[in-house]
Scaffold this motif. Structure first.
Motif, PDB file in Angstrom:
ATOM      1  N   GLN A 168      84.337  71.709   6.584  1.00  0.00           N
ATOM      2  CA  GLN A 168      83.441  70.640   7.018  1.00  0.00           C
ATOM      3  C   GLN A 168      83.888  70.052   8.356  1.00  0.00           C
ATOM      4  OE1 GLN A 168      80.680  69.907   5.464  1.00  0.00           O
ATOM      5  NE2 GLN A 168      80.043  68.118   6.637  1.00  0.00           N
ATOM      6  N   GLN A 169      85.207  69.973   8.550  1.00  0.00           N
ATOM      7  CA  GLN A 169      85.738  69.468   9.817  1.00  0.00           C
ATOM      8  C   GLN A 169      85.370  70.387  10.981  1.00  0.00           C
ATOM      9  OE1 GLN A 169      87.096  66.936  11.091  1.00  0.00           O
ATOM     10  NE2 GLN A 169      88.101  67.691  12.960  1.00  0.00           N
ATOM     11  N   ILE A 170      85.479  71.684  10.743  1.00  0.00           N
ATOM     12  CA  ILE A 170      85.134  72.638  11.811  1.00  0.00           C
ATOM     13  C   ILE A 170      83.662  72.477  12.204  1.00  0.00           C
ATOM     14  CG2 ILE A 170      84.895  75.096  12.345  1.00  0.00           C
ATOM     15  CD1 ILE A 170      87.300  75.603  10.534  1.00  0.00           C
ATOM     16  N   ALA A 171      82.793  72.253  11.223  1.00  0.00           N
ATOM     17  CA  ALA A 171      81.372  72.111  11.519  1.00  0.00           C
ATOM     18  C   ALA A 171      81.044  70.755  12.141  1.00  0.00           C
ATOM     19  CB  ALA A 171      80.551  72.307  10.249  1.00  0.00           C
ATOM     20  N   SER A 172      81.803  69.717  11.823  1.00  0.00           N
ATOM     21  CA  SER A 172      81.473  68.371  12.268  1.00  0.00           C
ATOM     22  C   SER A 172      82.222  67.940  13.525  1.00  0.00           C
ATOM     23  CB  SER A 172      81.784  67.367  11.149  1.00  0.00           C
ATOM     24  OG  SER A 172      81.091  67.684   9.963  1.00  0.00           O
ATOM     25  N   ALA A 173      83.345  68.603  13.850  1.00  0.00           N
ATOM     26  CA  ALA A 173      84.169  68.168  14.981  1.00  0.00           C
ATOM     27  C   ALA A 173      83.388  68.058  16.292  1.00  0.00           C
ATOM     28  CB  ALA A 173      85.363  69.110  15.144  1.00  0.00           C
ATOM     29  N   PRO A 174      82.475  68.977  16.635  1.00  0.00           N
ATOM     30  CA  PRO A 174      81.745  68.836  17.899  1.00  0.00           C
ATOM     31  C   PRO A 174      80.934  67.547  18.001  1.00  0.00           C
ATOM     32  CG  PRO A 174      81.531  71.071  17.038  1.00  0.00           C
ATOM     33  CD  PRO A 174      82.161  70.255  15.970  1.00  0.00           C
ATOM     34  N   GLN A 192      78.755  62.804   5.630  1.00  0.00           N
ATOM     35  CA  GLN A 192      79.940  62.568   4.807  1.00  0.00           C
ATOM     36  C   GLN A 192      81.055  61.941   5.638  1.00  0.00           C
ATOM     37  OE1 GLN A 192      81.145  65.331   1.586  1.00  0.00           O
ATOM     38  NE2 GLN A 192      79.847  66.833   2.628  1.00  0.00           N
ATOM     39  N   ALA A 193      81.930  61.234   4.940  1.00  0.00           N
ATOM     40  CA  ALA A 193      83.099  60.693   5.617  1.00  0.00           C
ATOM     41  C   ALA A 193      84.062  61.833   5.957  1.00  0.00           C
ATOM     42  CB  ALA A 193      83.791  59.661   4.724  1.00  0.00           C
ATOM     43  N   LEU A 194      85.060  61.511   6.776  1.00  0.00           N
ATOM     44  CA  LEU A 194      86.029  62.527   7.181  1.00  0.00           C
ATOM     45  C   LEU A 194      86.670  63.204   5.961  1.00  0.00           C
ATOM     46  CD1 LEU A 194      87.546  63.840   9.593  1.00  0.00           C
ATOM     47  CD2 LEU A 194      89.296  62.092   9.263  1.00  0.00           C
ATOM     48  N   PRO A 195      87.227  62.468   5.002  1.00  0.00           N
ATOM     49  CA  PRO A 195      87.614  63.134   3.754  1.00  0.00           C
ATOM     50  C   PRO A 195      86.369  63.260   2.885  1.00  0.00           C
ATOM     51  CG  PRO A 195      88.242  60.837   3.627  1.00  0.00           C
ATOM     52  CD  PRO A 195      87.614  61.042   4.987  1.00  0.00           C
ATOM     53  N   THR A 196      85.895  64.465   2.679  1.00  0.00           N
ATOM     54  CA  THR A 196      84.627  64.661   1.974  1.00  0.00           C
ATOM     55  C   THR A 196      84.680  64.079   0.563  1.00  0.00           C
ATOM     56  OG1 THR A 196      85.345  66.807   1.148  1.00  0.00           O
ATOM     57  CG2 THR A 196      84.249  66.770   3.286  1.00  0.00           C
ATOM     58  N   THR A 197      83.487  63.939  -0.026  1.00  0.00           N
ATOM     59  CA  THR A 197      83.409  63.393  -1.385  1.00  0.00           C
ATOM     60  C   THR A 197      84.207  64.236  -2.368  1.00  0.00           C
ATOM     61  OG1 THR A 197      81.211  62.506  -0.906  1.00  0.00           O
ATOM     62  CG2 THR A 197      81.831  62.728  -3.230  1.00  0.00           C
ATOM     63  N   LEU A 198      84.170  65.570  -2.190  1.00  0.00           N
ATOM     64  CA  LEU A 198      84.917  66.446  -3.089  1.00  0.00           C
ATOM     65  C   LEU A 198      86.419  66.195  -2.984  1.00  0.00           C
ATOM     66  CD1 LEU A 198      83.127  69.924  -2.945  1.00  0.00           C
ATOM     67  CD2 LEU A 198      83.300  68.349  -4.871  1.00  0.00           C
ATOM     68  N   TRP A 199      86.943  66.069  -1.766  1.00  0.00           N
ATOM     69  CA  TRP A 199      88.373  65.846  -1.629  1.00  0.00           C
ATOM     70  C   TRP A 199      88.762  64.457  -2.139  1.00  0.00           C
ATOM     71  CZ3 TRP A 199      92.007  62.735   0.711  1.00  0.00           C
ATOM     72  CH2 TRP A 199      93.317  63.242   0.774  1.00  0.00           C
TER      73      TRP A 199
END
Length: 402
Positions: free
Chosen positions: A44-50, A119-126
């Motif tokens: 998710q970070q890779i997809a959201s970082a840009p 989603q927040a930086l730490p996703t709901t799953l994490w």
């Protein structure tokens, strides 16, 4: 110098507490889930970082998330550490603090439009890992409280206190996870306690059987011999024979009670073992095939009354007499019959003994049964031509089950 030899170092106990051992598989499964959710969070970070305004800081926070995931997974999945429960409490509390900090850190790496709608930086799953850990540690109530806390932090950090909140699945998902895992943890603990109790009962039963064999091979045989020979010799040894017979019966009851008390674990116990423990070659016991649960006090009083009746048989019915004990459970009352094939009891003999101050029958038999609101009747009192013997019948009403 101190001449005493150096003491060996104290090795801390590493055996798990039963409650911790019961939830061990859940802890290990939760850490596997933690690592899987970490991979999802990195993706998710890779997809959201840009889309972040501070990409460098976002990767630093992801690195913190990865390091903490590894450290917490190792600590929570192990039990061979000193004070394992304290360690787990510290890790679970730290888990919540890290999750909350990372959720609010989302505002440092993204603008309002992004964190409000994604989603927040730490996703709901994490973030659910903290909820799972709290549920395993503190049960369903702890899991639900943790789920509500994390959900409230997410809603606050993302500024979603509006009507759209009720369409978001974060809160019900986290609360459901806490409830389900908490119930599973409590079930595992109860199963472990029942298993340990079964192991203890098995060990106690084996020890009781071993003790009973040794006592039977030694003390009981000697008491039985003294009772038989004293009755044959007569005279002053008759009283010795009577005392030996009474102690033999009391010892048999004591052996049977060693396991019954631990086995019941409540306010009731099975009456059958207390009666069958009084069985000898000359005493035949017949009980129902199903357990006969009754209050502990009532069970011991009935058993003691039967023991007294059998002691009287051994003393007065003659060395060759046999006794028969029958237990019946009608549902409303218990009926215990104690019959012998001796010469019987002369009519009026019991009343005469009571007038002489000999209170054995009136207190040890009739008094015990009367204390239970029951009745004790001597059905055959007169001496029969065929030596029909005597028969006691005890009727004890059943009390409401507790």
């Amino acid at each position: 110098m101190d001449p005493s030899p150096p003491r060996a170092p104290v090795i801390p106990r590493t055996e798990p507490d039963p409650r911790d051992a019961a939830t061990g598989p859940l802890w290990r499964a939760a850490q596997a889930f933690r690592l899987v959710t970490l991979l999802y969070a990195v993706g998710q970070q890779i997809a959201s970082a840009p889309h972040y305004t501070n990409q460098r800081l976002s990767w630093v926070l992801i690195a913190v998330m990865a390091v903490w995931s590894g450290v917490s997974a190792v600590l929570l999945s192990q039990w061979r550490v000193h004070n394992v429960r304290r360690v787990r409490i510290a890790v679970v509390v730290g888990d919540h603090l890290i999750v909350i900090a990372l959720i609010f850190a989302t505002r440092l790496v993204a603008n309002y439009d992004w964190y409000h709608n994604h989603q927040a930086l730490p996703t709901t799953l994490w973030a659910a890992n903290a909820v799972m850990s709290a549920a395993i540690l503190w049960g369903p109530l702890g899991g639900i409280a943790s789920g509500l806390l994390i959900a409230a932090v997410m809603v606050t950090a993302r500024a979603q206190w509006d009507l759209d909140l009720w369409r978001d699945a974060t809160t019900p998902v986290l609360v459901s996870v806490g409830l389900a895992i908490g119930l599973a943890a409590n079930t595992a603990r109860r199963a472990q306690e029942q298993l340990q109790r079964a192991v203890r009962l098995t060990a106690a039963a084996q020890e009781r059987e071993r003790l009973a064999r040794e006592v039977h091979d030694g003390v009981l045989q000697v008491l039985s011999y003294i009772k038989r020979r004293g009755g044959e010799i007569g005279g002053p040894t008759a009283e010795l024979a009577q005392r030996a017979g009474e102690q033999e019966v009391a010892l048999r009851v004591l052996i049977s009670e060693q396991g019954v008390g631990a086995d019941a674990g409540g306010v009731e116990q099975d009456l059958r073992p207390l009666l069958t423990a009084q069985s000898t070659p000359s005493v035949l016991i017949s009980t129902p095939g199903e357990p006969v649960p009754i209050g502990r006090f009532e069970a011991r009083e009935i058993s003691a009354a039967v023991a007294s009746a059998l002691a009287n048989v051994a003393q007065h019915a003659g060395p060759g007499a046999k006794a028969y004990v029958l237990l019946e459970d009608t549902g409303d009352e218990l009926i215990v019959s104690v019959r012998d094939d001796g010469p019987g009891i002369p009519s009026g003999r019991l009343a005469e003994a009571e007038e002489q101050g000999r209170m054995g029958v009136s207190r040890s038999i009739i008094g015990r049964i009367a204390a239970l609101d029951g009745t004790a009747h001597l059905l055959f009192e007169a001496v029969g031509e065929d030596g029909s013997g005597a028969e006691w019948e005890f009727r004890v009403p059943r009390r409401p089950r507790q």
